[in-house]
Motif scaffolding. Structure first.
Motif, PDB file in Angstrom:
ATOM      1  N   GLY A 198      38.247  41.138 -13.989  1.00 19.00           N
ATOM      2  CA  GLY A 198      37.650  42.240 -15.095  1.00 19.00           C
ATOM      3  C   GLY A 198      36.792  43.048 -14.363  1.00 19.00           C
ATOM      4  O   GLY A 198      36.705  43.124 -12.858  1.00 19.00           O
ATOM      5  N   PRO A 199      36.359  44.193 -14.996  1.00 21.99           N
ATOM      6  CA  PRO A 199      35.449  45.178 -14.292  1.00 21.99           C
ATOM      7  C   PRO A 199      34.290  44.745 -13.572  1.00 21.99           C
ATOM      8  O   PRO A 199      33.744  45.341 -12.459  1.00 21.99           O
ATOM      9  CB  PRO A 199      35.292  46.245 -15.526  1.00 21.99           C
ATOM     10  N   GLN A 200      33.602  43.722 -14.159  1.00 22.25           N
ATOM     11  CA  GLN A 200      32.323  43.232 -13.553  1.00 22.25           C
ATOM     12  C   GLN A 200      32.663  42.765 -12.212  1.00 22.25           C
ATOM     13  O   GLN A 200      32.058  42.941 -11.354  1.00 22.25           O
ATOM     14  CB  GLN A 200      31.698  42.422 -14.719  1.00 22.25           C
ATOM     15  N   ASN A 201      33.695  41.635 -12.157  1.00 21.86           N
ATOM     16  CA  ASN A 201      33.909  41.192 -10.794  1.00 21.86           C
ATOM     17  C   ASN A 201      34.452  42.015  -9.894  1.00 21.86           C
ATOM     18  O   ASN A 201      34.277  42.093  -8.600  1.00 21.86           O
ATOM     19  CB  ASN A 201      35.116  40.093 -11.169  1.00 21.86           C
ATOM     20  N   VAL A 202      35.129  43.214 -10.551  1.00 18.78           N
ATOM     21  CA  VAL A 202      35.606  44.228  -9.244  1.00 18.78           C
ATOM     22  C   VAL A 202      34.667  44.899  -8.947  1.00 18.78           C
ATOM     23  O   VAL A 202      34.681  45.373  -7.541  1.00 18.78           O
ATOM     24  CB  VAL A 202      36.627  44.991  -9.992  1.00 18.78           C
ATOM     25  N   MET A 203      33.409  45.220  -9.620  1.00 23.36           N
ATOM     26  CA  MET A 203      32.309  45.886  -9.091  1.00 23.36           C
ATOM     27  C   MET A 203      31.723  45.075  -8.026  1.00 23.36           C
ATOM     28  O   MET A 203      31.200  45.552  -7.052  1.00 23.36           O
ATOM     29  CB  MET A 203      31.448  46.178 -10.143  1.00 23.36           C
ATOM     30  N   ARG A 239      29.061  46.186   1.374  1.00 19.71           N
ATOM     31  CA  ARG A 239      27.811  45.511   1.752  1.00 19.71           C
ATOM     32  C   ARG A 239      26.831  46.414   1.375  1.00 19.71           C
ATOM     33  O   ARG A 239      25.710  46.550   2.123  1.00 19.71           O
ATOM     34  CB  ARG A 239      27.898  45.253   3.187  1.00 19.71           C
ATOM     35  N   THR A 240      26.699  46.839   0.110  1.00 19.03           N
ATOM     36  CA  THR A 240      25.938  47.836  -0.464  1.00 19.03           C
ATOM     37  C   THR A 240      25.176  47.223  -1.804  1.00 19.03           C
ATOM     38  O   THR A 240      26.183  46.927  -2.580  1.00 19.03           O
ATOM     39  CB  THR A 240      26.384  49.096  -0.847  1.00 19.03           C
ATOM     40  N   HIS A 241      24.032  46.904  -1.765  1.00 18.24           N
ATOM     41  CA  HIS A 241      23.332  46.507  -3.113  1.00 18.24           C
ATOM     42  C   HIS A 241      23.695  45.165  -3.631  1.00 18.24           C
ATOM     43  O   HIS A 241      23.602  44.893  -4.945  1.00 18.24           O
ATOM     44  CB  HIS A 241      23.468  47.629  -4.243  1.00 18.24           C
ATOM     45  N   VAL A 242      24.231  44.606  -2.674  1.00 21.64           N
ATOM     46  CA  VAL A 242      24.957  43.155  -3.207  1.00 21.64           C
ATOM     47  C   VAL A 242      23.964  42.278  -3.931  1.00 21.64           C
ATOM     48  O   VAL A 242      24.070  41.596  -4.914  1.00 21.64           O
ATOM     49  CB  VAL A 242      25.423  42.260  -1.962  1.00 21.64           C
ATOM     50  N   ALA A 271      22.349  39.380  -8.639  1.00 20.43           N
ATOM     51  CA  ALA A 271      21.259  38.849  -9.469  1.00 20.43           C
ATOM     52  C   ALA A 271      21.229  39.167 -10.841  1.00 20.43           C
ATOM     53  O   ALA A 271      21.045  38.451 -11.910  1.00 20.43           O
ATOM     54  CB  ALA A 271      19.954  39.218  -9.014  1.00 20.43           C
ATOM     55  N   VAL A 272      21.905  40.652 -11.079  1.00 18.99           N
ATOM     56  CA  VAL A 272      21.904  41.113 -12.279  1.00 18.99           C
ATOM     57  C   VAL A 272      22.972  40.368 -13.180  1.00 18.99           C
ATOM     58  O   VAL A 272      22.994  39.971 -14.490  1.00 18.99           O
ATOM     59  CB  VAL A 272      22.214  42.612 -12.376  1.00 18.99           C
ATOM     60  N   CYS A 273      24.043  40.192 -12.647  1.00 15.00           N
ATOM     61  CA  CYS A 273      25.341  39.387 -13.324  1.00 15.00           C
ATOM     62  C   CYS A 273      24.759  38.149 -13.483  1.00 15.00           C
ATOM     63  O   CYS A 273      25.138  37.400 -14.572  1.00 15.00           O
ATOM     64  CB  CYS A 273      26.599  39.543 -12.190  1.00 15.00           C
ATOM     65  N   ALA A 274      24.384  37.362 -12.332  1.00 15.21           N
ATOM     66  CA  ALA A 274      24.038  36.006 -12.858  1.00 15.21           C
ATOM     67  C   ALA A 274      22.928  35.687 -13.842  1.00 15.21           C
ATOM     68  O   ALA A 274      22.946  34.830 -14.794  1.00 15.21           O
ATOM     69  CB  ALA A 274      23.802  35.188 -11.413  1.00 15.21           C
ATOM     70  N   VAL A 275      21.804  36.363 -13.537  1.00 12.94           N
ATOM     71  CA  VAL A 275      20.702  36.203 -14.562  1.00 12.94           C
ATOM     72  C   VAL A 275      21.182  36.850 -16.001  1.00 12.94           C
ATOM     73  O   VAL A 275      20.787  35.907 -17.157  1.00 12.94           O
ATOM     74  CB  VAL A 275      19.500  37.056 -14.159  1.00 12.94           C
ATOM     75  N   PHE A 282      29.348  34.590  -8.550  1.00 10.27           N
ATOM     76  CA  PHE A 282      29.068  35.778  -8.425  1.00 10.27           C
ATOM     77  C   PHE A 282      28.183  35.812  -6.890  1.00 10.27           C
ATOM     78  O   PHE A 282      28.476  36.812  -5.897  1.00 10.27           O
ATOM     79  CB  PHE A 282      27.885  36.249  -9.106  1.00 10.27           C
ATOM     80  N   CYS A 283      27.383  34.806  -6.388  1.00 12.46           N
ATOM     81  CA  CYS A 283      27.013  34.681  -4.923  1.00 12.46           C
ATOM     82  C   CYS A 283      28.130  34.653  -3.834  1.00 12.46           C
ATOM     83  O   CYS A 283      28.299  35.343  -3.096  1.00 12.46           O
ATOM     84  CB  CYS A 283      26.329  33.550  -4.765  1.00 12.46           C
ATOM     85  N   ALA A 284      29.275  33.743  -4.331  1.00 13.66           N
ATOM     86  CA  ALA A 284      30.539  33.440  -3.350  1.00 13.66           C
ATOM     87  C   ALA A 284      31.136  35.022  -3.553  1.00 13.66           C
ATOM     88  O   ALA A 284      31.657  35.433  -2.398  1.00 13.66           O
ATOM     89  CB  ALA A 284      31.326  32.628  -3.879  1.00 13.66           C
ATOM     90  N   LEU A 285      31.484  35.700  -4.464  1.00 16.37           N
ATOM     91  CA  LEU A 285      32.121  37.146  -4.722  1.00 16.37           C
ATOM     92  C   LEU A 285      31.337  37.793  -4.059  1.00 16.37           C
ATOM     93  O   LEU A 285      32.008  38.614  -3.198  1.00 16.37           O
ATOM     94  CB  LEU A 285      32.398  37.387  -6.327  1.00 16.37           C
ATOM     95  N   GLY A 286      30.117  38.175  -4.201  1.00 20.42           N
ATOM     96  CA  GLY A 286      29.215  39.166  -3.649  1.00 20.42           C
ATOM     97  C   GLY A 286      29.072  39.093  -2.254  1.00 20.42           C
ATOM     98  O   GLY A 286      29.325  39.899  -1.178  1.00 20.42           O
ATOM     99  N   PHE A 287      28.605  37.785  -1.704  1.00 16.72           N
ATOM    100  CA  PHE A 287      28.095  37.568  -0.338  1.00 16.72           C
ATOM    101  C   PHE A 287      29.440  37.154   0.532  1.00 16.72           C
ATOM    102  O   PHE A 287      29.312  37.452   1.687  1.00 16.72           O
ATOM    103  CB  PHE A 287      27.178  36.638  -0.385  1.00 16.72           C
ATOM    104  N   ALA A 288      30.413  36.782   0.349  1.00 18.43           N
ATOM    105  CA  ALA A 288      31.561  36.607   1.076  1.00 18.43           C
ATOM    106  C   ALA A 288      32.817  37.597   0.680  1.00 18.43           C
ATOM    107  O   ALA A 288      33.757  37.431   1.262  1.00 18.43           O
ATOM    108  CB  ALA A 288      32.218  35.183   0.668  1.00 18.43           C
ATOM    109  N   ALA A 289      32.433  38.508   0.205  1.00 16.67           N
ATOM    110  CA  ALA A 289      33.519  39.668  -0.254  1.00 16.67           C
ATOM    111  C   ALA A 289      33.931  40.399   1.190  1.00 16.67           C
ATOM    112  O   ALA A 289      35.129  40.654   1.053  1.00 16.67           O
ATOM    113  CB  ALA A 289      32.946  40.532  -1.126  1.00 16.67           C
TER     114      ALA A 289
END
Length: 207
Positions: A22-27, A35-38, A43-47, A165-172
């Motif tokens: 979805g759009p959130q996951n794509v962002m 590697r910008t503002h990960v 944090a916003v998505c998970a919290v 979200f950690c996996a998607l963001g940090f391993a992207a």
């Protein structure tokens, strides 16, 4: 009551609801690749997910305490919703698409941190599906496990959100080349379909 199986059910259900593209996951993926503002975006998505899950468990639980019949209605609606999601995921797995490399990386590095956080908040809180997924669906399923099991379920669902979200963001950065291939999304959507259909069938069987 053993809380571990309930927590694992929450983990699987939460993963099935959250992982669907979805759009959130794509962002999250796009910014992870650039590697910008990960950290703030993850944090916003998970919290946000944790707040909504707790709201679903507490809010629906309070309503159910005064109107026990509502849990039956909510369970039916939740089962129907996750079954529809499962069928949609199954359909996507039969005709997979990929995120193009240019779409993943375009403009991700040009946003300021606050603009990126604002976009993450908007994609989360202005999306009506998030309330169906977390507040209604996860809240209904959690409360179906009773007062002792609902928090174990919620912990599992919350863990799924944090892990995803950690996996998607940090391993992207490493995953992006993989997810430009339709086959990767096909496998992911097939997993989502199996989980959602199984959860929906289990809910209907519990009535």
């Amino acid at each position: 009551m053993n809380p571990l199986p309930i927590a694992l059910t929450g983990l699987a259900t939460g993963a099935g609801l959250i992982i669907a593209i979805g759009p959130q996951n794509v962002m999250v993926l796009r910014n992870g690749v650039a590697r910008t503002h990960v950290v703030p975006i993850v944090a916003v998505c998970a919290v946000s997910d944790l707040v909504l899950i707790v709201a679903g468990v507490v809010g629906l639980g309070a309503v159910v305490s005064g109107h026990p019949g509502i849990v039956t209605v909510a369970t039916v609606l939740g089962a129907g919703y996750v079954i529809v999601l499962g069928l949609m995921a199954a359909r996507r797995s039969l005709a997979p698409t990929a995120i193009a490399s240019g779409e993943v990386t375009s403009r991700a590095g040009s946003r300021s941190r606050w603009a990126a956080v604002g976009a993450a908040l908007a994609l989360t809180w202005l999306n009506p599906h998030v309330y169906l997924d977390t507040v209604l669906t996860l809240g209904a399923i959690a409360n179906s496990h009773g007062p002792e099991g609902k928090w174990a379920f919620a912990i599992g669902a919350g863990a799924a959100s944090i892990l995803w979200f950690c996996a998607l963001g940090f391993a992207a950065g490493k995953l992006a080349p993989l997810f430009t291939r339709p086959r990767a999304w096909q496998i992911l959507d097939a997993f989502v379909a199996v989980v959602m259909l199984a959860v929906g069938a289990t809910l209907l069987a519990s009535l």
